[in-house]
Design an enzyme around this catalytic site. Structure first.
Site, mmCIF file in Angstrom:
data_model
loop_
_atom_site.group_PDB
_atom_site.id
_atom_site.type_symbol
_atom_site.label_atom_id
_atom_site.label_comp_id
_atom_site.label_asym_id
_atom_site.label_seq_id
_atom_site.Cartn_x
_atom_site.Cartn_y
_atom_site.Cartn_z
ATOM 1 N N LYS A 197 -29.297 41.143 -48.885
ATOM 2 C CA LYS A 197 -30.211 42.174 -48.408
ATOM 3 C C LYS A 197 -30.090 43.423 -49.273
ATOM 4 C CE LYS A 197 -30.631 41.519 -43.932
ATOM 5 N NZ LYS A 197 -29.907 41.517 -42.658
ATOM 6 N N ARG A 257 -27.325 47.505 -41.280
ATOM 7 C CA ARG A 257 -27.576 46.065 -41.295
ATOM 8 C C ARG A 257 -26.503 45.357 -42.090
ATOM 9 N NH1 ARG A 257 -33.919 45.620 -42.807
ATOM 10 N NH2 ARG A 257 -33.855 43.856 -41.370
ATOM 11 N N GLY A 264 -24.205 34.340 -36.347
ATOM 12 C CA GLY A 264 -22.977 34.697 -35.662
ATOM 13 C C GLY A 264 -22.432 36.034 -36.111
ATOM 14 N N MET A 323 -22.954 40.130 -36.728
ATOM 15 C CA MET A 323 -23.752 41.225 -36.217
ATOM 16 C C MET A 323 -24.886 41.465 -37.202
ATOM 17 S SD MET A 323 -22.524 45.036 -35.527
ATOM 18 C CE MET A 323 -23.758 45.983 -36.412
ATOM 19 N N ARG A 326 -37.170 38.635 -49.982
ATOM 20 C CA ARG A 326 -36.302 37.569 -50.484
ATOM 21 C C ARG A 326 -37.203 36.435 -50.937
ATOM 22 N NH1 ARG A 326 -34.037 36.146 -44.456
ATOM 23 N NH2 ARG A 326 -36.058 35.639 -43.613
ATOM 24 N N HIS A 343 -23.488 14.301 -32.293
ATOM 25 C CA HIS A 343 -23.255 12.866 -32.440
ATOM 26 C C HIS A 343 -24.539 12.129 -32.781
ATOM 27 C CE1 HIS A 343 -22.782 8.717 -30.873
ATOM 28 N NE2 HIS A 343 -21.583 8.834 -31.394
ATOM 29 N N ARG A 363 -25.536 -7.481 -54.735
ATOM 30 C CA ARG A 363 -24.485 -7.992 -53.837
ATOM 31 C C ARG A 363 -24.738 -9.468 -53.586
ATOM 32 N NH1 ARG A 363 -26.971 -4.005 -51.521
ATOM 33 N NH2 ARG A 363 -26.048 -1.933 -51.382
ATOM 34 N N SER A 395 -17.836 0.603 -62.496
ATOM 35 C CA SER A 395 -18.842 1.090 -61.572
ATOM 36 C C SER A 395 -18.098 1.633 -60.360
ATOM 37 C CB SER A 395 -19.789 -0.034 -61.169
ATOM 38 O OG SER A 395 -20.762 0.471 -60.279
ATOM 39 N N CYS A 418 -22.219 2.960 -57.896
ATOM 40 C CA CYS A 418 -23.129 2.128 -57.125
ATOM 41 C C CYS A 418 -22.925 2.291 -55.623
ATOM 42 C CB CYS A 418 -23.007 0.659 -57.528
ATOM 43 S SG CYS A 418 -21.377 -0.019 -57.229
ATOM 44 N N TYR A 472 -24.760 6.280 -65.556
ATOM 45 C CA TYR A 472 -25.882 6.014 -64.659
ATOM 46 C C TYR A 472 -25.440 6.074 -63.213
ATOM 47 C CZ TYR A 472 -24.028 1.285 -64.083
ATOM 48 O OH TYR A 472 -23.218 0.217 -63.780
#
Lengths: 898, 898
Positions: free
Chosen positions: B35, B104, B113, B115, B348, B464, B586, B787, B855, B875
């Site tokens: 700010k 501020r 959280g 002020m 901003r 959760h 796989r 890998s 991978c 890669y």
């Protein structure tokens, strides 16, 4: 600016590939091999060693690199051969008195699977006749030539041994003789020709008649044998680098088989079984060394030589004393007497039993030959551990029924059972069982767990039976090859036809590899009685030796030794064994038995209140446990680990309960099953346990911390000096520790205030996850100590669940040489060890003086203790029984040669 | 030798703790906060910013370290206050025209959280009257004072907000007004007095009348709020260091609530939803900024200002253009008009939607304002991923039923179900289900797996439900707080009384957080259609923007992108999406379906012959699979991983089968159960799998290698260009690799010879165990490529079984800030990442040019891709759908500011 003139390039003199025995010494075993270095050393000492020379490991390495012997080698060998011929006044395989030589391999460490020896190099169709004329013994000459062709054919030319053995057997049969010693000179000559024909047939070339060609081929064969499959496998298993190469010693032949005034033998400067000084060994008249080893003929005790050849005997005793005073240790000697003249063919520091090792070390100190630090180097923790097992009363033992590999120490007595399921059943009835199998597989696991001892007919130290038995601490003898095990008939039959049936009692000695029929009385270890304080330090000379060595170790060591102990009884025992504190008290053991019901209540609680009530009921029980423990270790630190295992370990098994519910439909089981299902984990080792549990189950860790703090306050109020430390398990990231620590500090402060006392309880963490080790610097900022949990660290670093993998593939891994030793036995320094080292460094960098310990089982493993010393830990913690081993190894580590 | 005279010690000028707005610039956000730095920047640009100054984060740090403000701060503030008073010609809280200021907070990153703001500092019992006189608006003056006492009381003095709110509500009720705007000046004065009494009662001290005391207390309160529990938690979650501290900006007040010629608003230089240039924002006449945010009164579109105050409007547009041309990006502006005069209070770089981000980036390039590298920095892989989900047709969507946190993206339609068991049951019948829960717990897991979408009333991005849904790729909206969920009644009720019952259809938008009643039509993503090739690159302006950005990314990136794909169909899709090869095939997926029976035969084979027959039957099937795969990726590398999972994954579940056997006693089940028991593992993740399986099951890997080699030979014979690579999983030690490699090389050579061709098939290994990473130098000597399997590496480094821990405690961990993000989503650079980095270095040191890839699923995660770029991998390989994300992030990583 001008640069200074450069020095003209100087060429290094070419490396020297051959050392005469007169040139080397025992410090050069890396270059000359153990055998070559000791031959040089004896030569240097003026002992009667037949002249010869050693081709270095550097030559071998060059050969292995390029595929051909280094060009300079041929000329160097020629020069040394000339010198040898000049010194002996004979020429290799030529002339009336031809020089013969032996060619022997010799790496820095002796290695099975490598070509060992070719004797009688230099014999040919011509020189064999000169040898016969010169020795006046035609049979001897042809037998020597026959042996050369056979040995050369097998080991140098790679012809299968059976081809020679079959022809030899045929010849013996045709001659109507009992064995080869019954063959006459002519028959041996014919046999030699047949052997030569075999060589020609198999290799397409006649047996080489040029003695130098024989020598060069033999040397090359030794080089090649370095890379034989068995040698490679052995090196993989023993972690010997493949690039080292072997040396080759070439030595003028002397003959122990030139008549009754000749012979060959082995001698020890002390009794390798007991350590007593004296004359120990065997002698075989009119024989070559290989005959002694082969055991074809019966040897006489070495002392008999005094009567047979008093002059040589006296000379041998003199030389033995020279060697022992020079090597300052028990020496193991091979010698030959050729027509009354003594020749030393080999010496090395001799193997010995555990008891002998301790006695010899102390004797040598008392004789002023070595100092106490050197004495510590002469014994080992493994030897001490062997002395601590109960053993069979040798006086009361019958002749062994069989012998095998001493795979896992101990003395086990029980009924023979040939099937794992019946082993489980009989053990369940309270019987002590010896599981007898041809070999074991993972299917036998239950039976192995149920058995007191395991006996197999096949397999070595790395077999499945051996690996699993060691992992479980079961007594095991494996590879008792004389036993024929018939699983269907439930019998084991010895070579002489003795049959062991199911239910017969066997006594299995895992320390010596002997197996006895019937119950052999077991005597407790006097060494353990001494540690327990029930036998005095001078109970016998072995105990006295152990007592003194332990004193030296304790004085020398820098590592502290603590115990892993969960009960006051264990703590007291550990203290008697020399522990200075508890490094790991596993609180989960306090939740078993009747208390399991309380844990179940905690788990099944429907709301937070119910859970808190269950915890409140556990609090006084835990507090009482800790009070006892702190009292038993009064004045010494007691590291309490907060609850580690997943909660479902306190509940019934999912599969068992599911089956019960399916069959019986009981409501309470149905409810329990729901909880078991909810808590079930695919991989509990990697699940909700340790600090995770503490962060997810409200009040659990707080209850434990409070129990520790209150127990400490109560002990102090009672005049004690409790020194608890609290250890948080399974931390992976510093944030976990921060949160738990904050809560623990509050709980401790509250308890201290309530009791009107001050409590300084260090809060530390296990380092048992790779991530904890990798971020040890961050974690150290919030930890008063680290304790390396190397069991779990090994599991995660390797991705092994010990419960699963030891039985399923560790044996295969050890046999293929993928492991040298199970990483659960000895710390894997490259992997796990590198994390321990880095974490110790990072931890101390972040918090100087951070206390570092280890509480995995490695804390009691000799090799691992040395590693932990080297890494700079403050203490190791191990099971009470292992404490003396750890003390000894810590002392040895501190006196290790730099 | 004399040393040169030393320069006299110079004392550093004391650190400067306060910066006037005229002194700073936007580069100082670390010191002045976001700010403060932007206020200084606007001041520097000559924009009409009310004068003021910023107290630095250094002052805050000093305060946090010592517990008191640095001594120099008071004087510096005084000096800056004097200057401010001089510039404004007013005095803080004194005189006829008292200066008021706002205080501020402003950290480098904004932080919930902490002020936020105290307005109207300077008002007192005296100055409130001057303000009334000066503005001619008594009501305004008392309302301002009332607000000050309330805000100050709550945020500075820590009095609970309800105490003020209750009194306010009473006053409104007593006055018979509708809300506080209905209170007259006198009523506000009385209310202010009551607030002052409350302050006195609660703090024991009267409301401070000294304006400077007000200011100092407010500054201190901002400092203190840095360490508030919510701020600390947020920092833990976001991995913001606790030591940074916050800055405090003090700014002369301007008032938007001084009548109809005053007002306040927010403005965006472009539409944050679409990226279109224009006039976007809201304006509220006769109001203060907090009123706009609070949403108490209705705003008008910003364009309406043109009519209300044409001069200010024109000025605002001009300033917006200045700001955009200066920041070269969408700016988000807060402004106030005080009696016709425009003041800029904040700016901003503005947040925007994913679509807007792409459009704006391309527009700015086309306007010549930024270059392509900068454009890449303006978009993100996460935004691209959001554009790739199917979405609800906004035109066809009704008003949302509820809004919640967009927790896991996607558009899911299904019937509402309020219970996990019924969700499973209905899903099993083929219904698409939305699981609706108050919040989820581990007990809901089955239901979550069965559901197409998840909706909860409680919990945020770390709940959760959110964590598990993201892990499983399920659409999820959580924390839809306006819903009251009644599990027993199986209903969810909205604030306006609408009731959703079980079986009602819901549409859940996990990308926006919106929930709709009924089935909203889903439209496929145009961006995906473009990647698929079914829509042209100019399908619409968003697609066109994505197309151009992807081109820039591909040109910039150094990382290659491959796909994890097991079938030809996946491979083809991946290729369309831009994959240049397969990084992970796989092979276990090839053993499912009908082939499971063959695997079962292999496992149940009673002897080696039976096992070899089963393998022989699998060979042609595998070979055909590989042929298809190689054809689909013709000319590009295809990395085939040999079989990885434990064999029992191909057999029935132990518990299910045990129950079946107990109930039905079928012989074939009994036999099967024996095998399942034998293969059962406590922790299969850490058991007999990967290379271990290859070493223990004879012929298994050889069969797979042969299938690869023969398929390659056949493809080549058919004119193709197959490029297989073979990857050995779960290597922990180089010895494993040596043995498997040796066998594989023989098999490949044999296949090549049989087909009369040459096969160069690189043989590499996964690095997915800590030990492999720790010994990467040794392993590299026998590996053609590495890998990194970061999924398994994360599991072992942390000791987490993903299947178990995500549901059981990850939500708790995220909420407690132990994780900032799940380590399975974004690579844990401190732990797992440090091993990847070290292994990459050691591997390349041992084998220069060693090819390195990754991978694990991290290969498609934006933050992780940047890490892999930075570590220097060659890669990344990820699921086909993630390939565009990986390409984009690889390009961004390559252009990242240093």
């Amino acid at each position: 600016m001008t640069s200074p003139p450069r020095a003209p390039a100087v060429q290094d003199p070419p490396a020297k590939f051959v050392y005469d025995f007169t040139e080397g010494h025992r410090g050069l075993s890396g270059l000359l091999g153990g055998k070559g270095a000791n031959l040089a050393e004896m030569t240097r000492l003026g002992l009667p060693v037949p002249p010869g020379f050693t081709i270095t490991t550097a030559a071998c390495r060059e050969y292995l690199r390029t595929g051909t012997p280094p060009p300079a080698l041929r000329d160097e060998v020629s020069a040394h051969l000339d010198a040898l011929e000049r010194r002996t006044g004979r020429r290799l395989g030529r002339g009336a008195d031809p020089l013969l030589v032996s060619v022997r391999s010799g790496a820095e460490r002796s290695m099975p699977g490598m070509m060992d020896t070719v004797l009688n190099i230099g014999l040919s169709d011509t020189s064999v006749r000169s040898l016969a004329a010169q020795t006046g013994d035609e049979r001897f000459a042809w037998d020597s030539y026959r042996r050369l062709v056979q040995m050369f054919g097998e080991t140098v030319l790679g012809i299968e041994g059976d081809a020679f053995a079959d022809r030899l057997a045929d010849a013996v049969a045709q001659a109507g003789a009992a064995d080869e010693t019954g063959l006459a000179a002519g028959q041996l000559e014919r046999l030699t020709r047949m052997f030569q024909d075999l060589v020609c047939e198999r290799t397409g070339r006649p047996f080489p008649q040029d003695p130098r060609e024989q020598l060069d081929l033999a040397v090359r064969a030794v080089f090649d044998s370095w890379n034989g499959p068995r040698a490679r496998l052995y090196r993989r298993q023993e972690r010997i680098p493949h690039h080292l190469g072997t040396a080759v010693s070439v030595c003028a032949m002397v003959f122990g088989n030139l008549g009754q005034d000749s012979g060959t033998g082995v001698a020890f400067t002390r009794d390798p079984a007991t350590g007593q000084q004296g004359v120990y060994g065997d002698y075989l008249r009119n024989a070559q060394g290989e005959d002694v080893v082969a055991g074809i003929r019966n040897t006489v005790p070495l002392a008999a030589l005094e009567r047979l050849d008093p002059a040589s005997y006296a000379e041998l005793l003199r030389l033995m004393e020279v060697l022992e005073n020079h090597y300052l240790d028990l020496c193991d000697i091979e010698f030959t007497i050729e027509r009354g003249r003594l020749w030393m063919l080999q010496t090395r520091v001799g193997k010995r039993t555990a008891a002998a090792a301790f006695r010899i070390a102390v004797q040598l100190v008392d004789q002023g030959l070595i100092d106490e630090a050197e004495a510590l180097r002469r014994v080992s923790g493994e030897q001490l551990a062997h002395l601590m097992f109960p053993r069979f009363d040798s006086g009361a033992a019958p002749a062994p029924l069989a012998r095998g590999v001493a795979a896992s120490p101990g003395a086990a007595v029980g009924v023979a059972v040939f099937d794992p399921a019946r082993a489980v059943a009989r053990a369940a009835r309270g019987e002590r069982v010896i599981l007898v199998r041809r070999e074991t597989t993972p299917d036998d696991l239950d039976g192995m767990i149920a058995a007191a001892g395991i006996l197999t007919a096949r397999g070595g130290k790395t077999s499945h039976a051996a690996v699993v038995a060691r992992g479980m601490g079961r007594t095991c003898v494996c590879g008792a090859e004389e036993l024929r095990v018939d699983h269907a008939a439930r019998t084991a039959t010895t070579a002489d036809g003795t049959v062991v049936r199911e239910g017969d009692v066997l006594s299995v000695d895992g320390t010596t590899g002997r197996v006895y029929r019937g119950e052999v009385p077991v005597v407790p270890s006097a060494v353990v009685e001494y540690f327990e304080g029930t036998a005095p330090p001078d109970a016998d000379d072995l105990v006295a030796a152990v007592h003194r060595v332990m004193g030296w170790a304790d004085a020398a060591r820098r590592l502290g030794v603590r115990a892993n102990a969960d009960t006051a009884a264990d703590a007291a025992r550990a203290r008697r064994f020399g522990a200075r504190g508890i490094g790991l008290c596993r609180t989960e053991h306090m939740f078993l038995g009747e208390r399991r019901a309380l844990v179940e209540r905690l788990i099944l609680a429907e709301d937070d209140q119910g859970a808190q009530r269950a915890l409140a009921a556990l609090l006084p029980l835990q507090r009482a446990d800790f009070r006892e423990l702190f009292s038993a270790m009064d004045g010494l630190p007691v590291t309490v680990r907060l609850l580690d295992p997943p909660l479902h370990e306190f509940l019934p098994d999912l599969t068992d309960l599911s089956v019960r519910v399916a069959l019986e439909h009981r409501d309470e089981d149905v409810r329990l099953l729901a909880a078991v299902r909810r808590l079930h984990e695919q991989n509990p080792m990697l699940g909700l346990r340790g600090v995770r549990l503490g962060l997810v189950v409200p009040g659990l860790f707080a209850m434990q911390v409070r129990a520790v703090a209150e127990a400490a306050a109560e002990c102090r109020a009672a005049g004690g000096d409790p020194r608890p430390e609290i250890m948080i398990p399974l931390v992976g990231t510093v944030q976990e520790l921060e949160i738990v620590r904050e809560e623990a500090e509050e709980v401790i402060a509250a308890a201290a205030e309530a009791h009107g006392t001050r409590l300084d309880i260090p809060l530390g963490t296990m380092i048992e996850l790779p991530r904890a080790a990798l971020t040890a610097g961050q974690i150290a900022e919030h930890a008063d100590f680290f304790s390396f949990g190397t069991n779990d660290l090994t599991q995660t670093v390797w991705g092994f669940s010990r419960d699963d993998v030891e039985a399923s593939f560790f044996a295969a891994y050890l046999e293929k040489g993928i492991f040298g030793v199970s990483p659960f036995e000895t710390i894997d320094t490259d992997g796990v060890g590198s994390l321990v080292r880095a974490a110790a460094l990072a931890g101390r960098a972040a918090r100087p003086g951070l206390k570092l310990g280890v509480c995995g089982e490695h804390g009691g493993d000799p090799d691992s203790v040395r590693f932990f010393h080297e890494v700079g830990l403050d203490y190791v913690s191990c099971s009470p029984f292992r404490i003396p081993v750890a003390r000894l190894e810590a002392g040895r580590a501190a006196t290790a040669a730099p």
